[in-house]
Design an enzyme around this catalytic site. Structure first.
Site: not given
Ligand code: PGA
Length: 250
Positions: A10, A12, A96, A98, A168, A174, A211
């Site tokens: 992803n 982003k 997601h 976010e 997740e 993140g 992460s």
């Molecule tokens: P990350 O993001 O691996 O940077 O924690 C995962 C995601 O948002 O899908």
């Protein structure tokens, strides 16, 4: 043969067309000789066409980070399934964290996106996951059930064939904090159990995200019920992503 692990990058809001093409070209050789895994990459909307151009003919799938359910119309800021297909997308991510927690998308809105895209024949990765206080209050599975509910209400076994889930934990995205292996296993098994009670179709693959990096991926991919990983930060790292693919191929 065991189900292949799906590694979804992803990207982003990173990498405009020029940089995205470079990254895609760097990852292109990874797709040769994949035996145990699949690679899917999810650039921002404006980089999708450039990335599909670079990856044309390879086994790497390209997707979008969100999708609208209508064919076209007055929906400022949105993108339809037909538009995504025209750029070479074969899947989209919905729900997601976010989108849910930064942009306020409700589970009902996420369900409209998910079901609309599935009905148009697009594959969808539907994300679910709890916030830290919800985990601490023991509400993880209840939160996930509520996130799934409006999708399950209308999901037919036929539509479910094109669905992938991603678990997740919001607090792990993140942040460098990864859920404990036993919690990942327990949550994935909880989702599978709930799914089997609620839907006639088999439970889709469930990716883990939050992460994920080369230091923790081996253990995560061994967990019963983990169908792959949804990877943010490490998916646009020129060395970490190839390492993750190597781990999935072990
Ligand atoms: P990350 O993001 O691996 O940077 O924690 C995962 C995601 O948002 O899908």
């Amino acid at each position: 043969m065991a189900q292949k692990h799906i590694l979804v990058g992803n990207w982003k809001m990173n990498l405009g067309p020029a940089k995205a093409m470079e990254m895609a070209a760097h990852f292109l050789p990874l797709a040769k000789n994949l035996q145990k895994s699949e690679i899917w990459v999810t650039p921002p909307f404006t980089s999708i066409a450039a990335v599909t151009d670079v990856l044309k003919g390879s086994k790497i799938r390209v997707g979008a980070q969100n999708v609208h359910w209508a064919e076209s119309g007055a929906f400022t800021g949105e993108v339809s399934v037909a538009m995504l297909r025209e750029c070479g997308c074969s899947y989209a991510i919905t729900g997601h964290s976010e989108r849910r927690h930064v942009f306020g998308e409700t589970s009902e809105l996420v369900a409209k996106r998910t079901l609309g895209a599935l009905k148009s024949g697009l594959c969808v990765i539907l994300c679910v996951g709890e916030k830290l206080d919800e985990r601490e209050n023991g509400a993880t599975l209840e939160v996930i059930k509520a996130q799934l509910a409006p999708v399950l209400k209308e999901l037919t076994p036929e539509l479910a064939k094109n669905l992938v889930l991603a678990y997740e934990p919001v607090w792990a995205i993140g942040t460098g904090k990864v859920a404990a292996i036993k919690d990942i296993e327990e949550t994935h098994q909880g989702i599978i159990g709930h799914w089997q009670k609620s839907c006639a179709a088999p439970c889709p693959p469930i990716l883990y995200g939050g992460s994920v990096d080369p230091d923790n991926a081996t253990a995560i991919l061994k967990v019963q019920g983990v169908g792959g990983c949804l990877i943010g930060g490490a998916s646009i790292h020129p060395e970490k992503f190839p390492k993750l693919v190597a781990i999935a191929e072990q």
